[in-house]
Write an enzyme that holds these catalytic residues in place. Sequence first.
Site, PDB file in Angstrom:
ATOM      1  N   ASP A  95     105.509 -26.449 -11.957  1.00 37.92           N
ATOM      2  CA  ASP A  95     105.543 -27.849 -11.566  1.00 37.92           C
ATOM      3  C   ASP A  95     104.710 -28.151 -10.328  1.00 37.92           C
ATOM      4  O   ASP A  95     104.538 -29.324  -9.964  1.00 37.92           O
ATOM      5  CB  ASP A  95     106.985 -28.295 -11.301  1.00 37.92           C
ATOM      6  CG  ASP A  95     107.796 -28.469 -12.575  1.00 37.92           C
ATOM      7  OD1 ASP A  95     107.188 -28.456 -13.670  1.00 37.92           O
ATOM      8  OD2 ASP A  95     109.027 -28.609 -12.488  1.00 37.92           O
ATOM      9  N   LYS A 150     111.178 -35.185  -7.732  1.00 36.23           N
ATOM     10  CA  LYS A 150     110.650 -35.762  -8.975  1.00 36.23           C
ATOM     11  C   LYS A 150     111.780 -35.814  -9.986  1.00 36.23           C
ATOM     12  O   LYS A 150     112.796 -35.119  -9.872  1.00 36.23           O
ATOM     13  CB  LYS A 150     109.483 -34.945  -9.534  1.00 36.23           C
ATOM     14  CG  LYS A 150     109.810 -33.497  -9.920  1.00 36.23           C
ATOM     15  CD  LYS A 150     110.448 -33.311 -11.292  1.00 36.23           C
ATOM     16  CE  LYS A 150     110.726 -31.841 -11.611  1.00 36.23           C
ATOM     17  NZ  LYS A 150     111.564 -31.663 -12.835  1.00 36.23           N
TER      18      LYS A 150
END
Length: 288
Positions: free
Chosen positions: A136, A11
């Site tokens: 996350d 990401k």
Amino acid sequence: MTELVLPSPAKINLFLHITGRRADGYHELQTLFQFLDYGDTMRFRPSDDGIVKLNCNIKALETDDNLVVRAAKLLQQQFAPNKGIEIDLEKILPMGGGVGGGSSNCATTILALNRLWQLNLSSEQMQQIGLTLGADVPVFVNGQAVFAEGVGEIFTPCEPPQQWYLVAKPPCHIATAKIFTDPALPRNSVKIRPDDYRFENTRNDCEALVKKHHIEVAITIRRLLECAPTRLTGTGACVFACFDDKQSAVKAMSCLPDGVSGFVAQGQNVSPTVRALQNSPLKPTFSD
């Protein structure tokens, strides 16, 4: 034997604003997470022997402290005490670079075992489990590009442009805790609405501090800015440069300073892991 093969993607944080600091020490922030069509590959083979085993091409990661093992054992203890799993992790994402490799591996494990062990957990339940393992992890479980707020747990779905990126990893390691405890870190950015996001009107509030303490990051950003808009992701050390097409991103690889590694990938607003589970759970791959 059933084998489930899944991509475990990177990401990037398209921006990162620090908007305040809570009494408990956690920082209020705003950020935009987007996935990449590049990452690790994970293979899962279920068993009924109650053993959780991790095999990795980087042997130092084969420990009980690895988030992959911790996630599997947590699900096992809570929902499937007699189930076992053997996991192969093919690691290509840079570690400690701000691209979420460990969190992605953890989330992919949760999603895979929910399928293989037939746990029937909702996405919300899996996100809550993931949050106990890493900040996350819920983003990767959720599997959608999101504008995140609060301490990173409040999501608003977003559809940022699925641009091409050159992601570069300078030869240094950034200690996230050190950045967030530094008195010089800006902590008063004005909040924006998700609809107001524009790359050119945002920034990464950690970038100036990271560049000050890590000359390798400063040099890499300066070099890539000659080719395209460039920004730190998370607290780094990885940086990304934005391009409209793959050819331009590949060409910019020649701009990287000596000792800096990199890869080219396209932004994805749906995680390759989630897409693989939806479409073809046994034969998912990253695009070439």
